[in-house]
Write a protein that holds these residues in place. Structure first.
Motif, PDB file in Angstrom:
ATOM      1  N   ASP A 176       0.828  -1.211   0.000  1.00 61.97           N
ATOM      2  CA  ASP A 176       0.000   0.000   0.000  1.00 61.97           C
ATOM      3  C   ASP A 176       0.861   1.259   0.000  1.00 61.97           C
ATOM      4  N   GLU A 177       1.921   1.237   0.781  1.00 61.18           N
ATOM      5  CA  GLU A 177       2.780   2.413   0.921  1.00 61.18           C
ATOM      6  C   GLU A 177       3.562   2.704  -0.351  1.00 61.18           C
ATOM      7  N   GLN A 178       4.030   1.650  -1.020  1.00 58.42           N
ATOM      8  CA  GLN A 178       4.910   1.817  -2.171  1.00 58.42           C
ATOM      9  C   GLN A 178       4.196   1.809  -3.527  1.00 58.42           C
ATOM     10  N   PHE A 179       3.020   1.153  -3.613  1.00 59.79           N
ATOM     11  CA  PHE A 179       2.446   0.918  -4.935  1.00 59.79           C
ATOM     12  C   PHE A 179       0.984   1.314  -5.097  1.00 59.79           C
ATOM     13  N   THR A 180       0.401   1.992  -4.099  1.00 64.32           N
ATOM     14  CA  THR A 180      -0.958   2.512  -4.280  1.00 64.32           C
ATOM     15  C   THR A 180      -0.955   4.022  -4.032  1.00 64.32           C
ATOM     16  N   GLY A 181      -2.048   4.650  -4.438  1.00 63.97           N
ATOM     17  CA  GLY A 181      -2.172   6.095  -4.258  1.00 63.97           C
ATOM     18  C   GLY A 181      -1.951   6.873  -5.530  1.00 63.97           C
ATOM     19  N   LYS A 182      -1.260   6.263  -6.485  1.00 59.97           N
ATOM     20  CA  LYS A 182      -0.973   6.942  -7.743  1.00 59.97           C
ATOM     21  C   LYS A 182      -1.879   6.439  -8.863  1.00 59.97           C
ATOM     22  N   TYR A 183      -1.994   5.115  -8.995  1.00 61.26           N
ATOM     23  CA  TYR A 183      -2.794   4.522 -10.068  1.00 61.26           C
ATOM     24  C   TYR A 183      -4.070   3.875  -9.542  1.00 61.26           C
ATOM     25  N   CYS A 184      -4.194   3.780  -8.248  1.00 61.89           N
ATOM     26  CA  CYS A 184      -5.413   3.321  -7.596  1.00 61.89           C
ATOM     27  C   CYS A 184      -5.439   3.980  -6.222  1.00 61.89           C
ATOM     28  N   LYS A 185      -6.559   3.910  -5.544  1.00 61.77           N
ATOM     29  CA  LYS A 185      -6.702   4.614  -4.276  1.00 61.77           C
ATOM     30  C   LYS A 185      -5.697   4.135  -3.236  1.00 61.77           C
ATOM     31  N   GLN A 186      -5.229   5.068  -2.417  1.00 59.53           N
ATOM     32  CA  GLN A 186      -4.364   4.712  -1.298  1.00 59.53           C
ATOM     33  C   GLN A 186      -5.092   3.707  -0.401  1.00 59.53           C
ATOM     34  N   GLY A 187      -4.397   2.662  -0.021  1.00 53.68           N
ATOM     35  CA  GLY A 187      -5.025   1.643   0.808  1.00 53.68           C
ATOM     36  C   GLY A 187      -5.783   0.601   0.009  1.00 53.68           C
ATOM     37  N   TYR A 188      -5.561   0.549  -1.300  1.00 51.90           N
ATOM     38  CA  TYR A 188      -6.289  -0.386  -2.156  1.00 51.90           C
ATOM     39  C   TYR A 188      -6.004  -1.836  -1.777  1.00 51.90           C
ATOM     40  N   VAL A 189      -4.773  -2.138  -1.393  1.00 50.77           N
ATOM     41  CA  VAL A 189      -4.410  -3.501  -1.002  1.00 50.77           C
ATOM     42  C   VAL A 189      -5.186  -3.909   0.252  1.00 50.77           C
ATOM     43  N   LYS A 190      -5.359  -2.984   1.168  1.00 50.84           N
ATOM     44  CA  LYS A 190      -6.139  -3.266   2.379  1.00 50.84           C
ATOM     45  C   LYS A 190      -7.565  -3.634   2.003  1.00 50.84           C
TER      46      LYS A 190
END
Length: 415
Positions: free
Chosen positions: A185-199
């Protein structure tokens, strides 16, 4: 991406578009089966990865494991455990590199391990707004390292999973899923999908697993996907030397056999992807992810072939792959993409796979009538295991239909 708000239905109302599909499904009509074939092509495309996207997946898994090693803090034996984990990562990545050409079935294909900056560049260059990126986040999330990468002999001379890394599976030293999810979540979300998408994916996947496990009264809490795959692969090493190995992990790894082939299968299947093989080459699809293995892509030839593969995979692994497929459909293709047409096609192909396995029961039972001794016993065991897998698939099928129906009604309500 805007998340769709689901409607809760006690008795799902199937909209006209879905009911039309189901009304005619099962007719032995050439047009129907042509459409099913077209749907399979669509699924290969939507659940498939290109060569570079496949590399990105394995790089994500590499860095997730590397982060776990860096975050390992074990009193007294901490450095020893870190070294053992590092050895596992080195061995795993070597298997991935050495088998990459065979897995992809592309002559001269080489696995590239990127720096973190290079990895981010490769992700950006592959249009990460498309579903493939969220599918590999799901795969990377479910990847749990430190499973056996080979076999050893027990006292009776039987092959069993290697105990080389067994100390990494006790609670104090084992991989921590929460830390792995946080890293992704910290390294690979927030840019191309919502922050916390893995959660969000984790929450959805865990719910699917609970639903399937409770209905089927199956205890899965102590087994990860990779642990189950390791056990299955070792227990059926002979089968993996044949067509099932080709279907799941590409060609026979440049002539490997026995323990060497088993080790290669462990490394690749533990990574979550299966080889697309010739079926996906025209569209540039190299690997299938997102639960595509639940379709039995490329597996099942000859008398009882589909039954044999279902029995080999087993109920627990069927539950895990089906939970992954249900998560992909619900979160990625419905909630994110609003792609009800594709979700319907997934449902129909899944139903078709169940039908093919059940047809195989008839052939195997006829074969069982004339079989004797060990052969008859093996057929009986195969049918039993395959029936358990089908039972799990039928429960997942009902959930999938519920998702599609609820989503379609929600769209109608919003119009």
């Amino acid at each position: 991406m805007e998340q769709f708000i689901w409607t809760t239905l006690t008795a799902p109302l199937i909209p006209f578009k879905i009911s039309c599909h189901l009304k005619h499904f099962g007719k032995t009509d050439a047009n129907i089966y042509k459409r099913i074939g077209d749907d399979m092509d669509l699924q290969m495309d939507k659940l498939g990865l290109s060569l570079e996207q496949t590399e990105i997946l394995y790089n994500l898994e590499y860095y997730k494991t590397f982060n776990d090693i860096e975050m390992t803090k074990v009193p007294v034996t901490g450095e020893v455990i870190k070294e053992l984990k590092s050895e596992w990562l080195k061995e795993w990545s070597k298997f991935i590199s050495n088998g990459f050409e065979s897995f992809t079935q592309i002559s001269g294909a080489e696995m590239h391990w990127y720096s973190m900056d290079e990895l981010q560049e490769r992700i950006a260059a592959n249009d990460p707004q498309k579903p493939w990126y969220r599918l590999i986040l799901l795969e990377a999330m479910l990847f749990e390292p430190y499973y056996p990468l080979g076999t050893e002999k027990d006292k009776k001379g039987n092959d069993i999973p290697s105990k080389k890394y067994k100390h990494l599976n006790n609670p104090l030293c084992s991989f921590r899923k929460g830390e792995g999810d946080h890293f992704l979540d910290e390294q690979f979300t927030g840019k191309y999908c919502k922050q916390g998408y893995v959660k969000r994916l984790r929450r959805s996947y865990d719910k699917r697993m609970r639903e399937l496990s409770e209905v089927l009264k199956t205890v899965l809490t102590s087994l990860t996907i990779t642990a189950v795959i390791a056990i299955i692969t070792v227990a059926s090493a002979g089968a993996f030397a044949g067509p099932i190995a080709v279907a799941l992990v590409g060609s026979n790894f440049a002539g490997l056999s026995g323990a060497a082939l088993t080790s290669a299968c462990l490394a690749y299947l533990g990574g979550g992807a299966i080889a697309a093989g010739g079926a996906g080459m025209l569209g540039g699809t190299i690997a299938i992810v997102g639960g595509g293995a639940a379709f039995g892509i490329g597996v099942g030839a000859g008398v009882g072939g589909a039954v044999g593969s279902a029995g080999l995979v087993g109920k627990k692994n069927t539950i895990m792959h089906s939970a992954k497929l249900l998560t992909s459909v619900r979160e990625i293709f419905l909630n994110d993409e609003h792609d009800i047409e594709f979700s319907n096609s997934v449902y129909e192909q899944y139903l078709q796979n169940i039908t093919e396995i059940e047809k195989g029961f008839v052939e195997l039972r006829l074969k069982m009538d004339v079989a004797k001794g060990k052969e008859k016993k093996e057929i009986v065991e195969t049918i039993k295991k395959a029936e358990e897998s089908v039972k799990a698939m039928k429960v997942a099928r009902k959930n999938m239909l519920r998702f599609n129906s609820s989503f379609a009604e929600g769209l109608q309500t919003q119009q």
